[in-house]
Design an enzyme around this catalytic site. Sequence first.
Site, PDB file in Angstrom:
ATOM      1  CE1 TYR A 101      -3.695   2.573   1.017  1.00  0.00           C
ATOM      2  CE2 TYR A 101      -1.830   3.601   2.127  1.00  0.00           C
ATOM      3  CZ  TYR A 101      -3.113   3.673   1.633  1.00  0.00           C
ATOM      4  OH  TYR A 101      -3.821   4.848   1.736  1.00  0.00           O
ATOM      5  CD  GLU A 189      -5.789   4.546  -1.043  1.00  0.00           C
ATOM      6  OE1 GLU A 189      -5.886   4.754   0.175  1.00  0.00           O
ATOM      7  OE2 GLU A 189      -6.749   4.157  -1.738  1.00  0.00           O
TER       8      GLU A 189
END
Length: 380
Positions: A101, A189
Amino acid sequence: MDLYEYQGKQYFARFGIPTSPGGAADTVEEAVAQADAAGYPVVVKAQVKVGGRGKAGGIKLAADAEEARHHAQSILGMDIKGHVVHRLWVEHASDIAKEYYASFTLDRPNKLHLGMLSAEGGVEIEEVAATNPGAIARLSIDPTVGLDEETARRWVDEAKLDEEARDQAAQLLVRLYRCYVEGDCDLAEINPLILTTDGRVHALDAKVTLDENAAFRHPEWEEYADTSTDDERERMAKEKGLNYIGLSGSVGIIANGAGLAMSTLDVVNQVGGSAANFLDIGGGANADVMASALEVINADPAVRSIFVNIFGGITRVDEVAKGIIEALGRVDIRSPIVLRLDGTNAVAGRDLLAPHLSDRLVAEPTMLDAARRAVALAGN
Ligand code: GDP
Ligand code: MN
């Protein structure tokens, strides 16, 4: 403004962030053509502005054209958390060794940028934060200093990404930071950021939120304007440049200043009504703005009365009154209007409006009186 995954990936590509080759498709035939072009196996992905598409069945792997066709058929038109799928993204499928992530967002209280990196990707970051907060390496970045490759490399070490992914990840993060800053994002993101079985690091998903305050320096953002999903009232208000939020009640509200608009909502609630919208016409509202505001509210079938609440400051009430009169000449309003006009030049404003008052246009001396009247007229 949120981008779709495929737009986010196109945005990433401008900054040299690697993604899988693929293309968008609006029909089953287009999807099969994109799959043929990307090379099998492919992944067929629902394009909706909501997370968790995988779990909802909006992301499927296909080994050949027949499977791609089948998945495209089932995903197009699918409803994912209230979002209907009208477009697909089809890309060459990756062999995933690891899912990480990575994100950059604004740390407002500290006036810094915040980078978050984790070796535990592919799941919601909130979940990681709740179950294993130590697995998220946070990096505060001073916007005047930026992010260099050495810092990124130390960050990647701290996050304990797999050794073979670290150099590529550090380089990618510097590019993602550039995308976030130069690309004027509120959020950039990647979840998951993957390490492939053949040792390449790239973005498998893209979540990009653009900072609309920077739109003036990005004429290219025009293409992202999304008119398909918004509330019709909000779309219309946006076109007219109004600060408008649609709500579910029956009293339409126009006020000058966000604070007064919010107070007006409260007072309408307090006297037993419910607001159909929030609309701040801002300072110096002229006839045009007033006409646009009335038009948008008028287009909402749920509206039964309109409460115009103006407290003149820099805005002069006589100017607002002229605006209302001009607007009434232009727009055929279905609902009765209740006025509360106070502040700078209020007397002059009320005098101007006096000859126009009727049972369809009434004036009340205070905000509370006006709210009661508007709520009564709305039939609450
Ligand atoms: P989200 O569920 O909306 O966040 O959609 P993602 O694009 O993040 O995809 C969800 C999951 O689908 C990923 O975490 C992967 O596990 C899987 N996935 C997506 N693309 C591929 C791919 O190319 N190959 C494989 N094997 N899995 C994929
Ligand atoms: Mn994802």
